[in-house]
Scaffold this motif. Structure first.
Motif, PDB file in Angstrom:
ATOM      1  N   MET A 114      41.148  40.331  38.810  1.00  0.00           N
ATOM      2  CA  MET A 114      40.295  39.588  37.890  1.00  0.00           C
ATOM      3  C   MET A 114      40.097  38.149  38.352  1.00  0.00           C
ATOM      4  O   MET A 114      38.988  37.605  38.276  1.00  0.00           O
ATOM      5  N   ALA A 115      41.173  37.527  38.836  1.00  0.00           N
ATOM      6  CA  ALA A 115      41.079  36.149  39.316  1.00  0.00           C
ATOM      7  C   ALA A 115      40.179  36.056  40.541  1.00  0.00           C
ATOM      8  O   ALA A 115      39.373  35.127  40.673  1.00  0.00           O
ATOM      9  N   ASN A 125      33.097  44.480  37.805  1.00  0.00           N
ATOM     10  CA  ASN A 125      33.387  43.905  39.116  1.00  0.00           C
ATOM     11  C   ASN A 125      34.864  44.042  39.474  1.00  0.00           C
ATOM     12  O   ASN A 125      35.218  44.222  40.646  1.00  0.00           O
ATOM     13  N   THR A 126      35.735  43.954  38.460  1.00  0.00           N
ATOM     14  CA  THR A 126      37.165  44.120  38.714  1.00  0.00           C
ATOM     15  C   THR A 126      37.491  45.564  39.066  1.00  0.00           C
ATOM     16  O   THR A 126      38.274  45.839  39.995  1.00  0.00           O
ATOM     17  N   LEU A 127      36.900  46.511  38.350  1.00  0.00           N
ATOM     18  CA  LEU A 127      37.125  47.920  38.670  1.00  0.00           C
ATOM     19  C   LEU A 127      36.606  48.255  40.067  1.00  0.00           C
ATOM     20  O   LEU A 127      37.240  49.021  40.802  1.00  0.00           O
ATOM     21  N   ARG A 128      35.490  47.702  40.437  1.00  0.00           N
ATOM     22  CA  ARG A 128      34.971  47.894  41.792  1.00  0.00           C
ATOM     23  C   ARG A 128      36.006  47.441  42.821  1.00  0.00           C
ATOM     24  O   ARG A 128      36.263  48.140  43.816  1.00  0.00           O
ATOM     25  N   LEU A 129      36.605  46.280  42.605  1.00  0.00           N
ATOM     26  CA  LEU A 129      37.587  45.750  43.536  1.00  0.00           C
ATOM     27  C   LEU A 129      38.849  46.603  43.542  1.00  0.00           C
ATOM     28  O   LEU A 129      39.387  46.944  44.612  1.00  0.00           O
ATOM     29  N   MET A 130      39.334  46.978  42.354  1.00  0.00           N
ATOM     30  CA  MET A 130      40.567  47.751  42.263  1.00  0.00           C
ATOM     31  C   MET A 130      40.445  49.128  42.913  1.00  0.00           C
ATOM     32  O   MET A 130      41.380  49.634  43.529  1.00  0.00           O
ATOM     33  N   LEU A 131      39.250  49.728  42.766  1.00  0.00           N
ATOM     34  CA  LEU A 131      39.063  51.090  43.261  1.00  0.00           C
ATOM     35  C   LEU A 131      38.527  51.157  44.687  1.00  0.00           C
ATOM     36  O   LEU A 131      38.728  52.166  45.373  1.00  0.00           O
ATOM     37  N   GLY A 132      37.850  50.112  45.134  1.00  0.00           N
ATOM     38  CA  GLY A 132      37.167  50.198  46.413  1.00  0.00           C
ATOM     39  C   GLY A 132      37.692  49.336  47.526  1.00  0.00           C
ATOM     40  O   GLY A 132      37.418  49.597  48.699  1.00  0.00           O
ATOM     41  N   ASP A 133      38.447  48.288  47.209  1.00  0.00           N
ATOM     42  CA  ASP A 133      38.973  47.408  48.242  1.00  0.00           C
ATOM     43  C   ASP A 133      40.365  47.883  48.633  1.00  0.00           C
ATOM     44  O   ASP A 133      41.246  48.015  47.787  1.00  0.00           O
ATOM     45  N   PRO A 134      40.615  48.160  49.922  1.00  0.00           N
ATOM     46  CA  PRO A 134      41.921  48.681  50.341  1.00  0.00           C
ATOM     47  C   PRO A 134      43.098  47.812  49.916  1.00  0.00           C
ATOM     48  O   PRO A 134      44.197  48.313  49.691  1.00  0.00           O
ATOM     49  N   ARG A 135      42.890  46.505  49.794  1.00  0.00           N
ATOM     50  CA  ARG A 135      43.983  45.628  49.374  1.00  0.00           C
ATOM     51  C   ARG A 135      44.471  45.962  47.975  1.00  0.00           C
ATOM     52  O   ARG A 135      45.614  45.716  47.615  1.00  0.00           O
ATOM     53  N   ALA A 170      38.843  42.142  29.046  1.00  0.00           N
ATOM     54  CA  ALA A 170      38.633  42.665  30.399  1.00  0.00           C
ATOM     55  C   ALA A 170      39.929  43.238  30.963  1.00  0.00           C
ATOM     56  O   ALA A 170      39.935  44.326  31.569  1.00  0.00           O
ATOM     57  N   GLN A 171      41.035  42.534  30.787  1.00  0.00           N
ATOM     58  CA  GLN A 171      42.304  43.008  31.335  1.00  0.00           C
ATOM     59  C   GLN A 171      42.735  44.317  30.679  1.00  0.00           C
ATOM     60  O   GLN A 171      43.163  45.255  31.360  1.00  0.00           O
ATOM     61  N   TRP A 196      32.491  41.397  34.219  1.00  0.00           N
ATOM     62  CA  TRP A 196      33.851  41.109  34.704  1.00  0.00           C
ATOM     63  C   TRP A 196      34.661  42.400  34.813  1.00  0.00           C
ATOM     64  O   TRP A 196      35.347  42.640  35.802  1.00  0.00           O
ATOM     65  N   ILE A 197      34.543  43.267  33.812  1.00  0.00           N
ATOM     66  CA  ILE A 197      35.235  44.560  33.856  1.00  0.00           C
ATOM     67  C   ILE A 197      34.735  45.384  35.034  1.00  0.00           C
ATOM     68  O   ILE A 197      35.517  45.920  35.832  1.00  0.00           O
TER      69      ILE A 197
END
Length: 417
Positions: free
Chosen positions: A291-292, A265-275, A374-375, A262-263
């Motif tokens: 995270m959601a 996958n969330t970091l991947r999204l925070m760092l890699g997704d432009p949104r 995770a948060q 979870w940590i």
């Protein structure tokens, strides 16, 4: 039933006679083609087969994959028809002793597999013990462990956030909450990593792990302390040492795998997704939003292991035989188009299946602890290293080749030392 571009298995004659639906081009849920994009495989399986599909797992062993949200909940909420007891499988006589999935599906003496009164007894102990964790104490432990791990690589200007951070932080926090001494905690974390990742040293590491946990349980029986382990040991339900050791190992395995994923996958999204990446400093989308979204789109536990039909059952478009093996795809259930609204609204509700469903759903206290860990892990890292960036494009990050766990192999990053 064939699917162009996906790996189809060929059943041995002894399998084909028992599973005729699988003999006509069932798709393998292993191998490079599947692991490259499992969500695409699930979509195509649903298109061809509907809510339940005939599939093959390691060694071309037949199973049924539950894909749709309604059937997922139906199976998990009906233990009288779909048992958790692996002894019900009708195909043990065809399974070789070295089949790699045996440890994943074979019933063990733990709440994760038990049912009925004994399951409720074990869960009550875990829920009561974990439910007494103080949120302030938990946050303090997360901050201490996170800062210590970040200090270890902050001066280097680069790191792998999986092996150097996400895989270590939840275990260290868990051992701190249990009240394990630092020296013992370090050894237990090291052995847990070996056991979970497998390999030639896993058996020896597991023996050491159980010995160390047993020593801690014995110490709490002799001298109680104000920690989670003492509360588990002294619970009125009175778990025996062997029962408690099984539950402790299950807790550690879930913390290590699910919370770590979870940590990551969330970091991947925070760092890699432009949104998200473009607004880390601006704050339009929060860590909580990421995270959601992960729980819906890339849930850490991708697939739930075995349920077995108690008798012949009709599920979806197929007639299943007594003792057939079912696997349940959390990822597919969460992306069932019949329950989807717009993505932004959809991610805000809590109706995902990431925590399971029915009597084996993750206890609320466990959910809250996992979310808090995770948060904190994500927030503290982004606060400490505000200019952190992916060192590899997001679409080139590699996922572990696992049917069960959705987690990254590594997450290389760079930042100002």
């Amino acid at each position: 039933m064939a699917m162009i571009g996906l790996s189809e298995g060929s059943l041995a004659p002894e399998w084909a006679s028992r599973y005729p639906a699988h003999a006509r081009g069932a798709i393998r849920l292993y191998g490079e083609e599947f692991h490259r994009d499992p969500a695409a495989v699930y979509w195509r399986l649903r298109t061809v087969h509907g809510p339940v599909a005939p599939v093959l797992v390691d060694g071309d062993v037949p199973a049924w994959l539950v894909l749709d949200y309604r059937e997922f909940g139906q199976v998990l909420a009906s233990p009288a028809y779909y048992t958790r007891d692996s002894n019900a499988w009708n195909s043990w006589d065809l399974i070789p002793a070295d089949w790699p999935l045996i440890p994943m599906i074979t019933a063990r003496d733990t709440a994760w597999f038990l049912t009925g009164d004994e399951h409720d007894r074990r869960v009550a102990v875990l829920a009561d013990g974990l439910g007494t964790v103080d949120p302030f104490e938990l946050r303090t432990a997360c901050e201490r462990v996170a800062d210590d791990l970040i200090d270890g690589f902050a001066g280097h200007g680069r790191a792998d956030l999986i092996s150097q951070y996400a895989e270590l932080l939840p275990l260290r926090v868990a051992t701190a909450l249990l009240g394990l001494p630092p020296a013992d905690s370090t050894a237990i974390v090291a052995d847990l990593a070996i056991v979970v990742n497998g390999g030639p040293d896993a058996v020896t590491a597991n023996i050491r792990l159980r010995d160390r946990l047993q020593a801690q349980v014995t110490a709490r029986r002799e001298h109680q302390r104000f920690d989670v382990l003492s509360r588990l040991v002294t619970h009125p339900a009175g778990l025996r040492d062997g029962e408690l050791l099984e539950e402790l190992q299950t807790i550690f395995a879930i913390v290590h795998q699910a919370t770590s994923a979870w940590i990551g996958n969330t970091l991947r999204l925070m760092l890699g997704d432009p949104r998200f990446a473009a607004t880390i400093l601006g704050g339009r989308r929060s860590v909580g939003d990421a995270m959601a979204e992960v729980l819906w789109e890339d849930p850490p536990g991708a697939t739930l292991t075995g349920r077995w039909t108690v008798g012949p059952r009709t599920l979806g478009r197929y007639r299943l035989g007594a003792g057939d093996l079912l696997l349940l795809s959390i990822t597919a259930a969460n992306t069932d188009p019949t329950i989807r609204t717009t993505a932004e609204v959809h991610h805000r509700n809590q109706a995902h299946m990431a925590y399971g469903h029915g009597e084996h759903r993750c206890p609320l206290a466990g959910q809250e602890i996992g979310e808090a860990i995770a948060q904190a892990a994500v927030q503290i890292l982004l606060d400490r290293l505000p200019d952190i960036e992916l060192a590899t494009p997001i679409d080139r990050l590699a996922w572990r080749p696992s049917l069960w766990l959705r987690s990254l192999v590594d997450l290389p990053v760079v930042f100002t030392p």
